[in-house]
Design a protein around this motif. Structure first.
Motif, PDB file in Angstrom:
ATOM      1  N   ALA A  93      78.208   4.553  25.660  1.00  0.00           N
ATOM      2  CA  ALA A  93      76.834   4.949  25.950  1.00  0.00           C
ATOM      3  C   ALA A  93      76.026   3.714  26.309  1.00  0.00           C
ATOM      4  O   ALA A  93      76.312   2.609  25.833  1.00  0.00           O
ATOM      5  N   ALA A  94      75.015   3.913  27.143  1.00  0.00           N
ATOM      6  CA  ALA A  94      74.184   2.804  27.589  1.00  0.00           C
ATOM      7  C   ALA A  94      72.846   2.794  26.857  1.00  0.00           C
ATOM      8  O   ALA A  94      72.464   3.764  26.193  1.00  0.00           O
ATOM      9  N   HIS A  95      72.148   1.692  27.017  1.00  0.00           N
ATOM     10  CA  HIS A  95      70.859   1.454  26.369  1.00  0.00           C
ATOM     11  C   HIS A  95      69.768   1.552  27.430  1.00  0.00           C
ATOM     12  O   HIS A  95      69.877   0.958  28.496  1.00  0.00           O
ATOM     13  N   THR A  96      68.727   2.309  27.134  1.00  0.00           N
ATOM     14  CA  THR A  96      67.566   2.343  28.025  1.00  0.00           C
ATOM     15  C   THR A  96      66.334   1.847  27.284  1.00  0.00           C
ATOM     16  O   THR A  96      66.125   2.157  26.116  1.00  0.00           O
ATOM     17  N   SER A  97      65.547   1.063  27.996  1.00  0.00           N
ATOM     18  CA  SER A  97      64.289   0.545  27.459  1.00  0.00           C
ATOM     19  C   SER A  97      63.476   0.040  28.640  1.00  0.00           C
ATOM     20  O   SER A  97      63.882   0.175  29.797  1.00  0.00           O
ATOM     21  N   GLU A  98      62.343  -0.568  28.366  1.00  0.00           N
ATOM     22  CA  GLU A  98      61.515  -1.108  29.444  1.00  0.00           C
ATOM     23  C   GLU A  98      62.197  -2.258  30.170  1.00  0.00           C
ATOM     24  O   GLU A  98      61.882  -2.543  31.323  1.00  0.00           O
ATOM     25  N   THR A  99      63.144  -2.895  29.511  1.00  0.00           N
ATOM     26  CA  THR A  99      63.785  -4.070  30.114  1.00  0.00           C
ATOM     27  C   THR A  99      65.248  -3.845  30.480  1.00  0.00           C
ATOM     28  O   THR A  99      65.856  -4.696  31.110  1.00  0.00           O
ATOM     29  N   ARG A 100      65.820  -2.714  30.107  1.00  0.00           N
ATOM     30  CA  ARG A 100      67.231  -2.444  30.384  1.00  0.00           C
ATOM     31  C   ARG A 100      67.346  -1.054  31.022  1.00  0.00           C
ATOM     32  O   ARG A 100      66.826  -0.074  30.489  1.00  0.00           O
ATOM     33  N   ASP A 101      68.071  -0.986  32.160  1.00  0.00           N
ATOM     34  CA  ASP A 101      68.068   0.265  32.920  1.00  0.00           C
ATOM     35  C   ASP A 101      69.184   1.223  32.526  1.00  0.00           C
ATOM     36  O   ASP A 101      69.204   2.377  32.961  1.00  0.00           O
ATOM     37  N   GLY A 102      70.135   0.794  31.721  1.00  0.00           N
ATOM     38  CA  GLY A 102      71.128   1.715  31.193  1.00  0.00           C
ATOM     39  C   GLY A 102      72.187   2.170  32.168  1.00  0.00           C
ATOM     40  O   GLY A 102      72.891   3.138  31.895  1.00  0.00           O
ATOM     41  N   LEU A 103      72.344   1.499  33.311  1.00  0.00           N
ATOM     42  CA  LEU A 103      73.368   1.934  34.255  1.00  0.00           C
ATOM     43  C   LEU A 103      74.741   1.392  33.880  1.00  0.00           C
ATOM     44  O   LEU A 103      75.668   2.141  33.606  1.00  0.00           O
ATOM     45  N   PHE A 104      74.877   0.071  33.835  1.00  0.00           N
ATOM     46  CA  PHE A 104      76.138  -0.530  33.418  1.00  0.00           C
ATOM     47  C   PHE A 104      75.884  -1.447  32.221  1.00  0.00           C
ATOM     48  O   PHE A 104      76.243  -2.619  32.225  1.00  0.00           O
ATOM     49  N   ASP A 105      75.250  -0.872  31.224  1.00  0.00           N
ATOM     50  CA  ASP A 105      74.897  -1.620  30.013  1.00  0.00           C
ATOM     51  C   ASP A 105      75.546  -0.946  28.808  1.00  0.00           C
ATOM     52  O   ASP A 105      74.945  -0.831  27.749  1.00  0.00           O
ATOM     53  N   HIS A 106      76.774  -0.498  28.995  1.00  0.00           N
ATOM     54  CA  HIS A 106      77.444   0.323  27.980  1.00  0.00           C
ATOM     55  C   HIS A 106      78.022  -0.495  26.829  1.00  0.00           C
ATOM     56  O   HIS A 106      78.453  -1.630  27.009  1.00  0.00           O
ATOM     57  N   ARG A 107      78.027   0.170  25.672  1.00  0.00           N
ATOM     58  CA  ARG A 107      78.754  -0.305  24.501  1.00  0.00           C
ATOM     59  C   ARG A 107      79.523   0.901  23.945  1.00  0.00           C
ATOM     60  O   ARG A 107      79.329   2.033  24.380  1.00  0.00           O
ATOM     61  N   MET A 108      80.361   0.670  22.947  1.00  0.00           N
ATOM     62  CA  MET A 108      81.237   1.720  22.414  1.00  0.00           C
ATOM     63  C   MET A 108      80.768   2.152  21.030  1.00  0.00           C
ATOM     64  O   MET A 108      80.425   1.324  20.192  1.00  0.00           O
ATOM     65  N   PHE A 109      80.800   3.472  20.801  1.00  0.00           N
ATOM     66  CA  PHE A 109      80.277   4.046  19.571  1.00  0.00           C
ATOM     67  C   PHE A 109      81.253   5.076  19.007  1.00  0.00           C
ATOM     68  O   PHE A 109      82.153   5.553  19.698  1.00  0.00           O
ATOM     69  N   VAL A 110      81.013   5.450  17.721  1.00  0.00           N
ATOM     70  CA  VAL A 110      81.914   6.363  17.017  1.00  0.00           C
ATOM     71  C   VAL A 110      81.115   7.403  16.251  1.00  0.00           C
ATOM     72  O   VAL A 110      80.104   7.080  15.608  1.00  0.00           O
ATOM     73  N   LEU A 111      81.585   8.648  16.299  1.00  0.00           N
ATOM     74  CA  LEU A 111      81.087   9.732  15.465  1.00  0.00           C
ATOM     75  C   LEU A 111      82.189  10.154  14.500  1.00  0.00           C
ATOM     76  O   LEU A 111      83.372  10.049  14.826  1.00  0.00           O
ATOM     77  N   GLU A 112      81.803  10.676  13.329  1.00  0.00           N
ATOM     78  CA  GLU A 112      82.771  11.099  12.317  1.00  0.00           C
ATOM     79  C   GLU A 112      82.398  12.478  11.788  1.00  0.00           C
ATOM     80  O   GLU A 112      81.223  12.799  11.603  1.00  0.00           O
ATOM     81  N   SER A 113      83.426  13.302  11.532  1.00  0.00           N
ATOM     82  CA  SER A 113      83.219  14.599  10.899  1.00  0.00           C
ATOM     83  C   SER A 113      84.375  14.879   9.950  1.00  0.00           C
ATOM     84  O   SER A 113      85.534  14.617  10.275  1.00  0.00           O
ATOM     85  N   ASP A 114      84.056  15.447   8.782  1.00  0.00           N
ATOM     86  CA  ASP A 114      85.101  15.824   7.832  1.00  0.00           C
ATOM     87  C   ASP A 114      85.336  17.327   7.821  1.00  0.00           C
ATOM     88  O   ASP A 114      86.010  17.862   6.940  1.00  0.00           O
ATOM     89  N   ALA A 115      84.785  18.028   8.818  1.00  0.00           N
ATOM     90  CA  ALA A 115      84.961  19.474   8.892  1.00  0.00           C
ATOM     91  C   ALA A 115      86.389  19.825   9.291  1.00  0.00           C
ATOM     92  O   ALA A 115      87.054  19.079  10.012  1.00  0.00           O
ATOM     93  N   GLU A 116      86.852  20.972   8.834  1.00  0.00           N
ATOM     94  CA  GLU A 116      88.175  21.431   9.252  1.00  0.00           C
ATOM     95  C   GLU A 116      88.179  21.752  10.736  1.00  0.00           C
ATOM     96  O   GLU A 116      89.113  21.397  11.462  1.00  0.00           O
ATOM     97  N   ASN A 117      87.119  22.423  11.197  1.00  0.00           N
ATOM     98  CA  ASN A 117      86.953  22.731  12.615  1.00  0.00           C
ATOM     99  C   ASN A 117      85.865  21.819  13.170  1.00  0.00           C
ATOM    100  O   ASN A 117      84.685  21.974  12.831  1.00  0.00           O
ATOM    101  N   PRO A 118      86.200  20.865  14.034  1.00  0.00           N
ATOM    102  CA  PRO A 118      85.197  19.898  14.498  1.00  0.00           C
ATOM    103  C   PRO A 118      84.115  20.509  15.384  1.00  0.00           C
ATOM    104  O   PRO A 118      83.097  19.864  15.623  1.00  0.00           O
ATOM    105  N   LEU A 119      84.317  21.736  15.858  1.00  0.00           N
ATOM    106  CA  LEU A 119      83.268  22.395  16.635  1.00  0.00           C
ATOM    107  C   LEU A 119      82.152  22.933  15.748  1.00  0.00           C
ATOM    108  O   LEU A 119      81.062  23.245  16.223  1.00  0.00           O
ATOM    109  N   GLU A 120      82.432  23.046  14.452  1.00  0.00           N
ATOM    110  CA  GLU A 120      81.459  23.650  13.542  1.00  0.00           C
ATOM    111  C   GLU A 120      80.843  22.656  12.566  1.00  0.00           C
ATOM    112  O   GLU A 120      79.786  22.922  11.993  1.00  0.00           O
ATOM    113  N   GLY A 121      81.490  21.542  12.332  1.00  0.00           N
ATOM    114  CA  GLY A 121      81.013  20.614  11.320  1.00  0.00           C
ATOM    115  C   GLY A 121      79.922  19.684  11.805  1.00  0.00           C
ATOM    116  O   GLY A 121      79.614  19.611  12.994  1.00  0.00           O
TER     117      GLY A 121
END
Length: 324
Positions: free
Chosen positions: A89-117
């Motif tokens: 995902a990229a960063h947007t702000s007044e000084t950064r346009d977010g086009l090729f300013d990507h970094r890597m991120f992680v989401l976590e879920s402990d649900a049995e069904n990840p569509l519901e948790g």
């Protein structure tokens, strides 16, 4: 063989596709959506069923700052009893346009069904550099969890190289971070100097690492690195690059820019499947990044006598066709 009859494309307007078959018997699918604003999941008992499965938005971009623009190439993994989604995902702000300013991120879920948790933001995956980074994948080998990603090293000319590291936990790297591939051949340097979109396939005593190269138009193609299963995966000398691309545009079949792949298996586990995106036309109006018609496609991987994968050529658009 009815369970292997699918259409091509499998899912329209879904780029950077990731299909994971879990132990619960479901296939889980995620990909970049044309709006680049959210992460969707869908699941089905069959590959063909993913075409009609309802998508569920499990996370939406922030309004500003980190994770606020260009949500790219999510992958879903199951590690030590929990679900994880890796994305750029990229960063947007007044000084950064977010086009090729990507970094890597992680989401976590402990649900049995990840569509519901509930999905919890575990935050940024920190690397050795503060620079453009994307397309992370992860895999376990001999009890060690590895992380592979694409990043711009400020000291190396070009747009992105491939790196590998061990993981302390599913959102933290540990130890050395090693470059295992840079764009060096002409086919890796058309439009942009790019190695990205890595995916891992372990077979026949070897670890195959596919990746994508060049600009995201009809020049986009796939390369392949290979390492022995007993080699030191953090030693760049363990990885051997194919001097030629292994999967390329087929004008004859009307398939252009195939790449950013993942791997899965058939319902009975007997077939290895290549999952990728491609367009059905060559000429693009405007920036290829914003052309929505990179569609998800699936086809069988065949195996040569020497134990290496033969990806063949992208198969033409069809209403329904047997994968076998």
């Amino acid at each position: 063989m009815a369970e292997y009859v699918v259409r091509n494309p499998l899912i329209e307007q879904r780029a950077d596709p990731w299909i994971y078959r879990h132990t619960d018997g479901y296939y889980y699918f995620t990909a970049s959506v044309p709006e680049y604003d959210r992460i969707e999941l869908r699941r089905s008992r069959t590959i063909a069923g993913l075409s009609e499965a309802e998508g569920k938005t499990v996370w939406f971009k922030h309004d500003a700052g980190d994770m606020s623009a260009n949500i790219w190439a999510p992958e879903i993994h199951y590690i030590e009893g929990k679900w994880y989604i890796y994305f750029a995902a990229a960063h947007t702000s007044e000084t950064r346009d977010g086009l090729f300013d990507h970094r890597m991120f992680v989401l976590e879920s402990d649900a049995e069904n990840p569509l519901e948790g509930e999905w919890v933001e575990k935050g940024l995956v920190k690397t050795a550099w503060e620079s453009f980074a994307l397309d992370a994948t992860t895999f376990e080998h001999k009890g060690i969890q590895y992380y592979v990603w694409a990043q711009k090293d400020p000291a190396i000319p070009g747009n992105s190289n491939l790196y590998i590291s061990e993981m302390e936990n599913p959102w933290t790297l540990r130890g050395k971070q090693v470059c295992i591939s840079t764009p060096e051949y002409d086919w890796e340097k058309i439009g942009f100097l790019v190695n990205e979109g890595a995916a891992i396939l372990k077979r026949n005593g070897r670890i195959f690492l596919s990746y994508s190269a060049s600009a995201t138009d009809f020049n986009y193609c796939m390369g392949l690195l290979t390492a022995g299963e007993d080699s030191d995966l953090l030693d760049p000398r363990s990885w051997h690059k194919s001097p030629s691309p292994v999967f390329v545009t087929s004008e004859e079949n009307g398939q252009f820019g195939p790449g950013h792949n993942s791997f899965t298996v058939s319902e009975d586990g007997g077939l290895d499947l290549l999952v990728y995106h491609a367009r059905s036309y060559k000429d693009i109006v405007g920036d290829p990044l914003y052309d929505p018609n990179r569609h998800t496609r699936v086809q069988v991987i065949h195996w040569r006598e020497d134990g290496t994968p033969d990806f063949g050529v992208p198969r033409p658009d069809t209403r329904m066709e047997s994968l076998a």
